[in-house]
Write an enzyme that holds these catalytic residues in place. Structure first.
Site, PDB file in Angstrom:
ATOM      1  N   ALA A   1       0.754  -1.463  -0.469  1.00  0.00           N
ATOM      2  CA  ALA A   1       0.010  -0.059  -0.044  1.00  0.00           C
ATOM      3  C   ALA A   1       0.938   0.961  -0.261  1.00  0.00           C
ATOM      4  O   ALA A   1       2.682   1.549   0.114  1.00  0.00           O
ATOM      5  CB  ALA A   1      -0.868   0.029   0.989  1.00  0.00           C
TER       6      ALA A   1
ATOM      7  N   GLU B   1      -0.286  -9.207  -0.749  1.00  0.00           N
ATOM      8  CA  GLU B   1      -2.151  -9.956  -0.722  1.00  0.00           C
ATOM      9  C   GLU B   1      -2.592  -9.719  -1.998  1.00  0.00           C
ATOM     10  O   GLU B   1      -3.157 -10.776  -2.126  1.00  0.00           O
ATOM     11  CB  GLU B   1      -2.190  -8.902   0.782  1.00  0.00           C
ATOM     12  CG  GLU B   1      -2.312  -9.137   2.074  1.00  0.00           C
ATOM     13  CD  GLU B   1      -2.899  -8.389   2.639  1.00  0.00           C
ATOM     14  OE1 GLU B   1      -3.613  -7.955   3.630  1.00  0.00           O
ATOM     15  OE2 GLU B   1      -2.100  -7.151   2.579  1.00  0.00           O
TER      16      GLU B   1
END
Length: 260
Positions: free
Chosen positions: A65, A113
């Site tokens: 992120a 992820e």
């Protein structure tokens, strides 16, 4: 496709590239939205039988992120960002087409992820995988605490989650994260396309049934619980201290109490 993604078709295979190479393809809200739209567009295209996700450049598939977007985030802002990420991972995991993560370089945090949400992970010999969130006072929030247990042992999964140190491609293969042995970089993209083409040329209805059956192993309630905890972690004092310390390249000064 958009300003932060690139799309190219190779026969029945659609290759979607994360195009933030200077940021190591880190996921900001705009990139998350573009990737989700690209998955949806491929699903609606009858010509496509398989999707490949890859990063531009050779340094990273996706470094996670974009921490700049969550630095200073309160709980509501953190939850909105986490929900965006979960929606993307669900779109990938629940796609009616097989999705392959082609990992050449770093796959960290949200990038790992994203790979875990795909149906197959193929890595080059320079691929590196890690869930380093615990090191900055946060936790995986895009499904990582759930999906990693589908691919590997509890002990290895907990090592990845708690220790946070990245592992090389060979070790990732040994512990079941990769579908094939690591591939030399010069042969990597050709081999990924070979595998994707073989999948794409199979029975589309048959593969869709396989995907529908396989996704029953994922528990939506557990993913929702993870999202709530991850948002709380990001907005906590330790979470913000960890993100700030990472950006400032210093050691974080965490609280030693479990109460925040």
């Amino acid at each position: 496709m958009g300003t932060l993604t690139m799309v190219a078709d190779h026969g029945r295979v659609r290759v979607v590239s994360l195009a933030r190479e200077p940021q190591l393809n880190a996921m900001c809200t705009e990139l998350i939205d573009e990737l989700k739209a690209a998955i949806s567009a491929a699903e609606r295209d009858d010509r496509i039988g398989c999707i490949v996700l890859r990063g531009t450049g050779h340094r990273a598939f996706c470094a996670g992120a974009d921490l700049g977007e969550i630095l200073g985030a309160d709980h509501e802002q953190a939850r909105l960002f986490i929900n965006k990420g979960h929606a993307l991972m669900d779109a990938v995991s629940n796609a009616n087409l097989p999705v392959i993560a082609a990992v050449d370089g770093w796959a960290l945090g949200g990038g790992m992820e994203l790979a875990l949400a795909c149906h197959l992970i193929i890595g080059s010999t320079r691929a590196r995988f890690g869930l380093p969130e615990a090191k900055i006072g946060c936790m995986p929030g895009f499904g990582g605490t759930q999906r990693i247990f589908d691919l590997t042992s509890k002990s290895f999964a907990m090592r990845m989650l708690l220790v946070g140190e990245p592992v090389h491609a060979d070790e990732a293969y040994l512990h079941g994260l990769l579908a094939f042995e690591p591939i030399a970089p010069e042969d990597f993209h050709a081999r990924v396309l070979e595998v994707a083409t073989a999948i794409a040329n199979g029975s589309k209805t048959g593969q869709e049934r396989i995907l529908r059956a396989a996704r029953l192993a994922v528990h939506p309630a557990a993913l929702e619980y993870e999202a709530a905890l991850a948002a709380a972690a990001i907005s906590s004092a330790d979470g913000q201290e960890g993100i700030s310390a990472f950006n400032e390249k210093r050691t974080p000064n965490f609280h030693r109490s479990s109460h925040d």
